[in-house]
Design an enzyme around this catalytic site. Structure first.
Site, PDB file in Angstrom:
ATOM      1  N   ASP A 253     -10.009   3.486  -3.938  1.00 42.06           N
ATOM      2  CA  ASP A 253     -10.716   2.279  -3.495  1.00 42.06           C
ATOM      3  C   ASP A 253     -12.092   2.106  -4.143  1.00 42.06           C
ATOM      4  OD1 ASP A 253      -8.553   2.201  -1.829  1.00 42.06           O
ATOM      5  OD2 ASP A 253      -9.712   1.817  -0.016  1.00 42.06           O
TER       6      ASP A 253
ATOM      7  N   ASP B 264       0.838  -1.203   0.000  1.00 40.80           N
ATOM      8  CA  ASP B 264       0.000   0.000   0.000  1.00 40.80           C
ATOM      9  C   ASP B 264       0.879   1.261   0.000  1.00 40.80           C
ATOM     10  OD1 ASP B 264      -2.383   1.437   0.046  1.00 40.80           O
ATOM     11  OD2 ASP B 264      -3.272   0.187   1.594  1.00 40.80           O
TER      12      ASP B 264
HETATM   13  C1  GAL Z   1      -6.206   1.388   1.282  1.00 43.07           C
HETATM   14  C2  GAL Z   1      -6.254   0.367   0.176  1.00 43.07           C
HETATM   15  C3  GAL Z   1      -7.358  -0.599   0.501  1.00 43.07           C
HETATM   16  C4  GAL Z   1      -7.093  -1.275   1.838  1.00 43.07           C
HETATM   17  C5  GAL Z   1      -6.881  -0.233   2.924  1.00 43.07           C
HETATM   18  C6  GAL Z   1      -6.397  -0.867   4.228  1.00 43.07           C
HETATM   19  O1  GAL Z   1      -5.200   2.286   1.016  1.00 43.07           O
HETATM   20  O2  GAL Z   1      -6.485   1.012  -1.041  1.00 43.07           O
HETATM   21  O3  GAL Z   1      -7.455  -1.564  -0.523  1.00 43.07           O
HETATM   22  O4  GAL Z   1      -5.967  -2.103   1.717  1.00 43.07           O
HETATM   23  O5  GAL Z   1      -5.932   0.730   2.527  1.00 43.07           O
HETATM   24  O6  GAL Z   1      -6.167   0.075   5.231  1.00 43.07           O
END
Ligand code: GAL
Length: 395
Positions: free
Chosen positions: A213, A143
């Site tokens: 997301d 991430d």
């Molecule tokens: C976001 C990511 C999501 C999930 C989330 C977890 O940045 O895009 O898919 O992994 O963090 O905190």
């Protein structure tokens, strides 16, 4: 159209023989965010893959997302599985999942902290790659929270578009490649489409998120689906645009919307990662998720994503909306997607107008209903926010 990304290091990517088709699996995040990052969910999901027939149609990866570790590293600097979620540690769970013929994925972050503020891999890349490889982890999602920005300290999310995220994805790629037992690990870049990741992701990992997301609402499906139609040429065997985890079976979309969501992700050659609790999956959603004909299209060895085409007299694409006409080549034909976004309608195409087909008569099959036919054109009444997916066989 030859893509920049594919010309760069296709040979190296193909030679590692990994991710030649988009990965199929499940992830904990859309199920219950932090609460689903546990042994209980991982093992229950693996069992359900078998019980519900999902393993038989190709689902393989059981992926745990954010929040699986404790808030601090141990005295040696290692990440520690939260004992309340992983009473037997992670390796014991990975071993069981491997024994079931499945694979196990884990989540981490390039920055100092993960997006939910657990320890990130910044400055610990090789140590983390060694640890997860020692557990037998098959997939790592990386991430982009708490990474460098225009000022210190690193913010949770850096909104500054000029910041180049490449360096930290390169650091983790190299860390993984440097660890003897991690060479079979899929590497997923989760930088939300920053720096046009689709133009360089191919040299870094096996899939890359193209957008922010999927929040589980219809607007997210439209936003991400519309984006995918602009960049299909960057996907290919070994590296795919990742449209994000699915919201099929979560009770947030209607049945037609779930069909469109799953079908579009499949023909766009996105990884298909179920984001629902498999203990409570509605029958209608299971039917969509286990449609073998559509999964076969997604897994076709050509690995070329469908894009949009404009039939004569059809209006042109509108930015931010899902275009009605999609097509992409398959090893034995062409797949056509007919999307009716916002209102029901009749969608018709002559095969002569479809990229990859010439005028003439072909056998076709609509992959949700099973309806088959032969002819020079197709015409379907498509419900509001639904899709018809037609496979045209040429050989
Ligand atoms: C976001 C990511 C999501 C999930 C989330 C977890 O940045 O895009 O898919 O992994 O963090 O905190």
């Amino acid at each position: 159209m030859a893509s920049l990304a594919r010309s760069m290091d296709l040979e190296r990517r193909l030679n590692d023989s990994l991710g030649l088709t988009p990965h199929l699996g499940w992830s904990s995040w859309n199920v219950a965010q932090c609460d689903a990052a546990s042994e209980k969910y991982a093992l229950e999901t693996a069992n359900k893959f078998i019980e519900l027939g999902l393993k038989d149609v190709g689902y393989e990866y059981v992926n745990i997302d954010d929040c699986w570790s404790t808030r601090e590293r141990d005295e040696s600097g290692n990440l520690v599985p939260d004992p309340s979620k992983w009473p037997n540690g992670i390796k014991a769970v990975v071993d069981q999942i491997h024994d079931m013929g499945l694979k196990f994925g884990l989540y981490g972050c390039a920055g100092e902290l993960t997006c939910a503020s657990f320890p990130g891999s910044w400055g610990h890349e090789i140590q983390d790659a060694e640890l997860i490889a020692s557990w037998g982890v098959d997939f790592w999602k990386h991430d982009n929270c708490f990474t460098p920005c225009t000022s210190e300290p690193f913010p949770q999310t850096c909104w500054e578009g000029s910041i180049d995220t490449r360096p930290w994805y390169g650091t983790m790629r190299d860390a993984i490649l440097s660890v003897k037992d991690s060479k079979e690990m899929l590497f997923n870049l989760c930088n939300w489409g920053r720096n046009e990741v689709w133009t360089w992701g191919y040299d870094y990992g096996h899939s890359w998120r193209i957008e922010g997301d999927n929040w589980g609402d219809w607007e997210s499906v439209v936003r991400i689906g519309a984006k995918a139609s602009e960049i299909p040429e960057y996907s290919g065997p070994g590296g795919f645009n990742d449209l994000d985890m699915l919201f099929v079976g979560n009770g947030v979309l209607t049945e037609p919307q779930e069909r469109l969501h799953f079908g579009l992700w499949a023909i766009a050659k996105s990884p298909l990662v179920i984001g629902a609790d498999l203990n409570a999956l509605p029958e209608s959603s299971l039917k969509i998720l286990s449609n073998k004909d559509i999964i076969d299209v997604n897994q076709d060895p050509l690995g070329i994503a469908a894009g949009i085409f404009q039939p004569p007299n059809a209006p042109g694409p509108v930015r931010g909306e899902i275009y009605p006409y999609w097509a992409g080549p398959l090893s034995d034909g062409v797949v056509i997607g007919l999307v009716s976004a916002n209102r029901a309608g009749t969608l018709s195409v002559n095969f002569a107008d479809v990229p990859g087909l010439e005028g003439g008569s072909y056998n076709w099959k609509e992959l949700y209903t099973g309806e088959e036919g032969t002819g020079e054109s197709i015409s379907f009444n498509v419900a509001e926010n639904d899709i018809a997916i037609v496979k045209v066989t040429t050989s």
